[in-house]
Design a protein around this motif. Structure first.
Motif, PDB file in Angstrom:
ATOM      1  N   VAL A   8      -6.263  10.866  14.161  1.00 60.26           N
ATOM      2  CA  VAL A   8      -5.144  10.341  13.366  1.00 60.26           C
ATOM      3  C   VAL A   8      -4.588   9.094  14.041  1.00 60.26           C
ATOM      4  N   PHE A   9      -4.335   8.054  13.247  1.00 63.36           N
ATOM      5  CA  PHE A   9      -3.637   6.864  13.763  1.00 63.36           C
ATOM      6  C   PHE A   9      -2.546   6.485  12.774  1.00 63.36           C
ATOM      7  N   SER A  10      -1.372   6.118  13.283  1.00 63.59           N
ATOM      8  CA  SER A  10      -0.384   5.496  12.396  1.00 63.59           C
ATOM      9  C   SER A  10       0.573   4.634  13.207  1.00 63.59           C
ATOM     10  N   GLY A  21      13.557   7.364   5.146  1.00 64.13           N
ATOM     11  CA  GLY A  21      12.260   7.121   4.492  1.00 64.13           C
ATOM     12  C   GLY A  21      11.130   7.111   5.514  1.00 64.13           C
ATOM     13  N   ASN A  22      11.351   6.453   6.655  1.00 65.21           N
ATOM     14  CA  ASN A  22      10.325   6.464   7.712  1.00 65.21           C
ATOM     15  C   ASN A  22      10.088   7.890   8.186  1.00 65.21           C
ATOM     16  N   TYR A  23      11.194   8.648   8.312  1.00 63.06           N
ATOM     17  CA  TYR A  23      11.086  10.008   8.846  1.00 63.06           C
ATOM     18  C   TYR A  23      10.338  10.914   7.871  1.00 63.06           C
ATOM     19  N   GLY A  25       8.671  10.020   5.027  1.00 61.23           N
ATOM     20  CA  GLY A  25       7.404   9.462   4.531  1.00 61.23           C
ATOM     21  C   GLY A  25       6.316   9.502   5.588  1.00 61.23           C
ATOM     22  N   ALA A  26       6.694   9.410   6.864  1.00 64.56           N
ATOM     23  CA  ALA A  26       5.651   9.296   7.880  1.00 64.56           C
ATOM     24  C   ALA A  26       5.865  10.256   9.064  1.00 64.56           C
ATOM     25  N   ILE A  27       6.964  10.087   9.803  1.00 68.13           N
ATOM     26  CA  ILE A  27       7.030  10.709  11.127  1.00 68.13           C
ATOM     27  C   ILE A  27       7.062  12.241  11.107  1.00 68.13           C
ATOM     28  N   VAL A  43       3.762   1.572  18.058  1.00 63.53           N
ATOM     29  CA  VAL A  43       4.852   0.696  17.621  1.00 63.53           C
ATOM     30  C   VAL A  43       4.233  -0.683  17.458  1.00 63.53           C
ATOM     31  N   VAL A  44       4.173  -1.162  16.223  1.00 61.72           N
ATOM     32  CA  VAL A  44       3.376  -2.370  15.956  1.00 61.72           C
ATOM     33  C   VAL A  44       4.259  -3.617  16.150  1.00 61.72           C
ATOM     34  N   ASP A  45       4.445  -3.975  17.427  1.00 57.06           N
ATOM     35  CA  ASP A  45       5.339  -5.088  17.746  1.00 57.06           C
ATOM     36  C   ASP A  45       4.762  -6.439  17.310  1.00 57.06           C
ATOM     37  N   MET A  46       3.428  -6.563  17.293  1.00 64.36           N
ATOM     38  CA  MET A  46       2.852  -7.845  16.829  1.00 64.36           C
ATOM     39  C   MET A  46       3.062  -8.023  15.327  1.00 64.36           C
ATOM     40  N   HIS A  47       3.006  -6.931  14.567  1.00 65.52           N
ATOM     41  CA  HIS A  47       3.326  -7.043  13.141  1.00 65.52           C
ATOM     42  C   HIS A  47       4.770  -7.491  12.945  1.00 65.52           C
ATOM     43  N   ALA A  48       5.668  -6.991  13.816  1.00 65.64           N
ATOM     44  CA  ALA A  48       7.090  -7.344  13.660  1.00 65.64           C
ATOM     45  C   ALA A  48       7.325  -8.841  13.887  1.00 65.64           C
ATOM     46  N   ALA A 129      -2.108 -12.623   6.895  1.00 66.99           N
ATOM     47  CA  ALA A 129      -3.205 -11.877   7.549  1.00 66.99           C
ATOM     48  C   ALA A 129      -2.756 -10.490   8.030  1.00 66.99           C
ATOM     49  N   TYR A 130      -1.484 -10.146   7.816  1.00 64.88           N
ATOM     50  CA  TYR A 130      -0.908  -8.877   8.281  1.00 64.88           C
ATOM     51  C   TYR A 130      -1.829  -7.665   8.034  1.00 64.88           C
ATOM     52  N   PRO A 131      -2.363  -7.506   6.787  1.00 68.25           N
ATOM     53  CA  PRO A 131      -3.175  -6.302   6.543  1.00 68.25           C
ATOM     54  C   PRO A 131      -4.482  -6.271   7.338  1.00 68.25           C
ATOM     55  N   VAL A 146      -4.922   8.570   8.238  1.00 68.53           N
ATOM     56  CA  VAL A 146      -3.770   7.694   8.461  1.00 68.53           C
ATOM     57  C   VAL A 146      -2.574   8.175   7.624  1.00 68.53           C
ATOM     58  N   PRO A 147      -1.612   8.879   8.259  1.00 70.86           N
ATOM     59  CA  PRO A 147      -0.439   9.354   7.509  1.00 70.86           C
ATOM     60  C   PRO A 147       0.593   8.235   7.322  1.00 70.86           C
ATOM     61  N   VAL A 148       0.895   7.921   6.066  1.00 71.11           N
ATOM     62  CA  VAL A 148       1.833   6.831   5.737  1.00 71.11           C
ATOM     63  C   VAL A 148       2.581   7.181   4.455  1.00 71.11           C
ATOM     64  N   GLY A 149       3.593   6.358   4.133  1.00 69.78           N
ATOM     65  CA  GLY A 149       4.265   6.452   2.844  1.00 69.78           C
ATOM     66  C   GLY A 149       3.478   5.673   1.788  1.00 69.78           C
ATOM     67  N   GLU A 150       3.880   5.876   0.536  1.00 72.15           N
ATOM     68  CA  GLU A 150       3.162   5.284  -0.597  1.00 72.15           C
ATOM     69  C   GLU A 150       3.045   3.754  -0.507  1.00 72.15           C
ATOM     70  N   LYS A 217      13.155   0.743  -2.754  1.00 70.96           N
ATOM     71  CA  LYS A 217      12.757   1.571  -1.613  1.00 70.96           C
ATOM     72  C   LYS A 217      13.861   1.620  -0.549  1.00 70.96           C
ATOM     73  N   MET A 218      14.087   2.791   0.055  1.00 71.97           N
ATOM     74  CA  MET A 218      14.996   2.835   1.209  1.00 71.97           C
ATOM     75  C   MET A 218      14.337   2.045   2.336  1.00 71.97           C
ATOM     76  N   SER A 219      15.121   1.163   2.973  1.00 75.78           N
ATOM     77  CA  SER A 219      14.483   0.281   3.953  1.00 75.78           C
ATOM     78  C   SER A 219      15.433  -0.051   5.089  1.00 75.78           C
ATOM     79  N   LYS A 220      14.837  -0.208   6.317  1.00 72.46           N
ATOM     80  CA  LYS A 220      15.691  -0.551   7.453  1.00 72.46           C
ATOM     81  C   LYS A 220      16.194  -1.977   7.341  1.00 72.46           C
ATOM     82  N   SER A 221      15.601  -2.793   6.461  1.00 79.34           N
ATOM     83  CA  SER A 221      16.060  -4.187   6.373  1.00 79.34           C
ATOM     84  C   SER A 221      17.056  -4.416   5.228  1.00 79.34           C
TER      85      SER A 221
HETATM   86  P1  TYM Z   1       6.894   0.390   8.208  1.00 77.08           P
HETATM   87  O1  TYM Z   1       7.359   0.076   9.589  1.00 77.08           O
HETATM   88  O2  TYM Z   1       7.480  -0.394   7.072  1.00 77.08           O
HETATM   89  O3  TYM Z   1       7.153   1.916   7.872  1.00 77.08           O
HETATM   90  C1  TYM Z   1       6.683   2.963   8.725  1.00 77.08           C
HETATM   91  C2  TYM Z   1       6.246   4.152   7.899  1.00 77.08           C
HETATM   92  O4  TYM Z   1       7.335   4.640   7.108  1.00 77.08           O
HETATM   93  C3  TYM Z   1       6.935   4.716   5.728  1.00 77.08           C
HETATM   94  N1  TYM Z   1       8.109   4.386   4.908  1.00 77.08           N
HETATM   95  C4  TYM Z   1       8.512   5.111   3.857  1.00 77.08           C
HETATM   96  N2  TYM Z   1       8.025   6.242   3.305  1.00 77.08           N
HETATM   97  C5  TYM Z   1       8.684   6.755   2.235  1.00 77.08           C
HETATM   98  N3  TYM Z   1       9.802   6.172   1.700  1.00 77.08           N
HETATM   99  C6  TYM Z   1      10.321   5.033   2.228  1.00 77.08           C
HETATM  100  N4  TYM Z   1      11.427   4.492   1.715  1.00 77.08           N
HETATM  101  C7  TYM Z   1       9.672   4.450   3.363  1.00 77.08           C
HETATM  102  N5  TYM Z   1       9.921   3.342   4.134  1.00 77.08           N
HETATM  103  C8  TYM Z   1       8.949   3.324   5.062  1.00 77.08           C
HETATM  104  C9  TYM Z   1       5.842   3.657   5.585  1.00 77.08           C
HETATM  105  O5  TYM Z   1       5.012   3.922   4.480  1.00 77.08           O
HETATM  106  C10 TYM Z   1       5.117   3.792   6.906  1.00 77.08           C
HETATM  107  O6  TYM Z   1       4.193   4.867   6.861  1.00 77.08           O
HETATM  108  N6  TYM Z   1       2.415  -1.791   7.865  1.00 77.08           N
HETATM  109  C11 TYM Z   1       3.098  -0.631   8.358  1.00 77.08           C
HETATM  110  C12 TYM Z   1       2.936  -0.409   9.853  1.00 77.08           C
HETATM  111  C13 TYM Z   1       1.530  -0.363  10.342  1.00 77.08           C
HETATM  112  C14 TYM Z   1       0.618   0.722  10.189  1.00 77.08           C
HETATM  113  C15 TYM Z   1      -0.566   0.314  10.858  1.00 77.08           C
HETATM  114  C16 TYM Z   1       0.704   1.963   9.553  1.00 77.08           C
HETATM  115  C17 TYM Z   1       0.896  -1.327  11.052  1.00 77.08           C
HETATM  116  N7  TYM Z   1      -0.364  -0.921  11.379  1.00 77.08           N
HETATM  117  C18 TYM Z   1      -1.688   1.153  10.890  1.00 77.08           C
HETATM  118  C19 TYM Z   1      -0.425   2.795   9.598  1.00 77.08           C
HETATM  119  C20 TYM Z   1      -1.604   2.395  10.257  1.00 77.08           C
HETATM  120  C21 TYM Z   1       4.589  -0.791   8.082  1.00 77.08           C
HETATM  121  O7  TYM Z   1       5.098  -1.882   7.908  1.00 77.08           O
HETATM  122  O8  TYM Z   1       5.306   0.347   8.126  1.00 77.08           O
END
Ligand code: TYM
Length: 355
Positions: A8-10, A21-23, A25-27, A43-48, A129-131, A146-150, A217-221
């Motif tokens: 598993v990677f995320s 949402g992060n919690y 949807g993912a953690i 923690v994807v600091d280069m993406h940030a 090029a992020y993706p 890869v566990p992630v949100g939608e 979407k709920m978002s930290k930003s």
């Molecule tokens: P990021 O940092 O935006 O979000 C981290 C994880 O939280 C999920 N998420 C949500 N799930 C449900 N409802 C929401 N409102 C919500 N907001 C965030 C996201 O789907 C994500 O799973 N590109 C990715 C980070 C990344 C990554 C990876 C993930 C970089 N490399 C490789 C998986 C594998 C991102 O920006 O997530």
């Protein structure tokens, strides 16, 4: 090896405090997966960097995100927790993938389009090029799940496309080096190096929406703190935000059909269901036609109950940056060993000379 080792990677971007949402949807899922898989959490600091953060903020948020992983129950000894920039092989593989991915594929990425709006010409090349870097994060470990949100689904589809094209472009070379695995590619069997990673997206919590607008979407930003529950919110913060959360007047909906047509109520029911590990139907059965205020009180109770351990541990860990840094150092060292072993093969496959 006849099939890929399950792994598993995320990752999460350190762009602010983690929110509900992060919690959900993912953690929360990451924590559960630790019992049945080897896991690598990053923690994807280069993406940030694509968001142009102030350097001090990037450092602070990187530590805070790790603190949130640990407070939620990620075990950094049994599994791997690290920051992306420390394992330079991610950037190296991302370059190789930039030469595999097609501009047409990248042009279809809806997150890029949403983020840049009409200002496309002014967007950074990094954001475009992020993706491709995200594909490298996953595939440099040959991760299978890869566990992630939608919202990340499309990026994972691109990851699969990149893996497939790499495997088919280099299949003869991979076979002659004897380092591949036989994979189905359409009707054919080819010798591939990368797994076609599976997204793990949970039904109930795949998209947690803003508390102020059930279509966003709920978002930290999001500029409004009332739009989200942060993982370090106090019980008072949680109660205030849920009381103020937007809902229609009138009682809780009666049928699933009615619930679906009320995005804010639907979102709150989804949050309740995800926290209590049940489905929305059973939440509806419990609260149908009751007063909305009663439902909100029950939601506050369950949020406080489920998040209070996480938030108190999080506040404690935020005061111990030396411990967080030691976790990252150890995790990065262990991640580098796996990444370099795979990168050696990848350099051989594409024809880059090395020692
Ligand atoms: P990021 O940092 O935006 O979000 C981290 C994880 O939280 C999920 N998420 C949500 N799930 C449900 N409802 C929401 N409102 C919500 N907001 C965030 C996201 O789907 C994500 O799973 N590109 C990715 C980070 C990344 C990554 C990876 C993930 C970089 N490399 C490789 C998986 C594998 C991102 O920006 O997530």
């Amino acid at each position: 090896m006849s099939s890929f080792e399950p792994l598993v990677f995320s990752g999460v971007q350190p762009t602010g405090n983690l929110q509900l949402g992060n919690y959900l949807g993912a953690i929360k899922r990451w924590v559960e997966l630790q019992n049945s898989y080897n896991c690598i959490y990053c923690v994807v600091d280069m993406h940030a960097l694509t968001t142009n953060p102030a350097p001090e903020k990037l450092i602070q948020h990187t530590r805070e995100v790790v603190a949130a992983f640990l407070a939620s129950g990620i075990d950094p000894k049994k599994h791997i927790v690290f920051n992306q920039s420390r394992v330079y092989q991610h950037a190296e593989l991302a370059w190789i993938f930039n030469c595999i991915a097609r501009i047409g594929w990248m042009n279809r990425m809806t997150q890029f389009k949403d983020k840049v709006g009409r200002d496309r010409e002014k967007a950074s090349l990094g954001l475009f090029a992020y993706p491709s870097l995200m594909a490298a994060d996953i595939l440099v470990y040959r991760a299978t799940h890869v566990p992630v949100g939608e919202d990340q689904r499309q990026h994972l589809e691109l990851t699969r496309d990149i893996a497939q094209k790499f495997n088919s472009d280099y299949s003869h070379r991979i076979e002659s080096l004897g380092i591949g695995i036989n994979l189905k590619a359409g009707d054919e069997i080819i010798c591939g190096f990368f797994p076609i990673a599976e997204p793990l997206i949970s039904e109930t919590s795949m998209r947690i929406m803003s508390l102020r607008d059930g279509t966003k979407k709920m978002s930290k930003s999001d500029p409004s703190d009332l739009s989200r529950i942060n993982l370090d919110d106090t019980p008072d913060d949680i109660a205030r935000k849920i009381r103020k959360a937007k809902t229609d007047s009138g009682p809780f909906p009666e049928t699933m059909e009615e619930l679906k047509n009320k995005p804010e109520a639907d979102n709150l029911a989804g949050i309740y269901a995800a926290l209590d590990d049940r489905d929305k139907e059973s939440v509806l059965a419990e609260f149908r036609v009751k007063q909305f205020s009663d439902f909100k009180l029950a939601l506050i109770d369950i949020l406080v109950e489920k998040l209070s351990c996480v938030s108190s541990e999080l506040r404690h860990l935020k005061n111990d940056p030396a411990y967080i840094d030691s976790v990252l150092k150890d995790g990065s060292r262990r991640a580098s060993v796996i990444a370099e072993k795979n990168m050696k093969h990848i350099r051989d496959i594409v024809g880059l000379l090395q020692d």
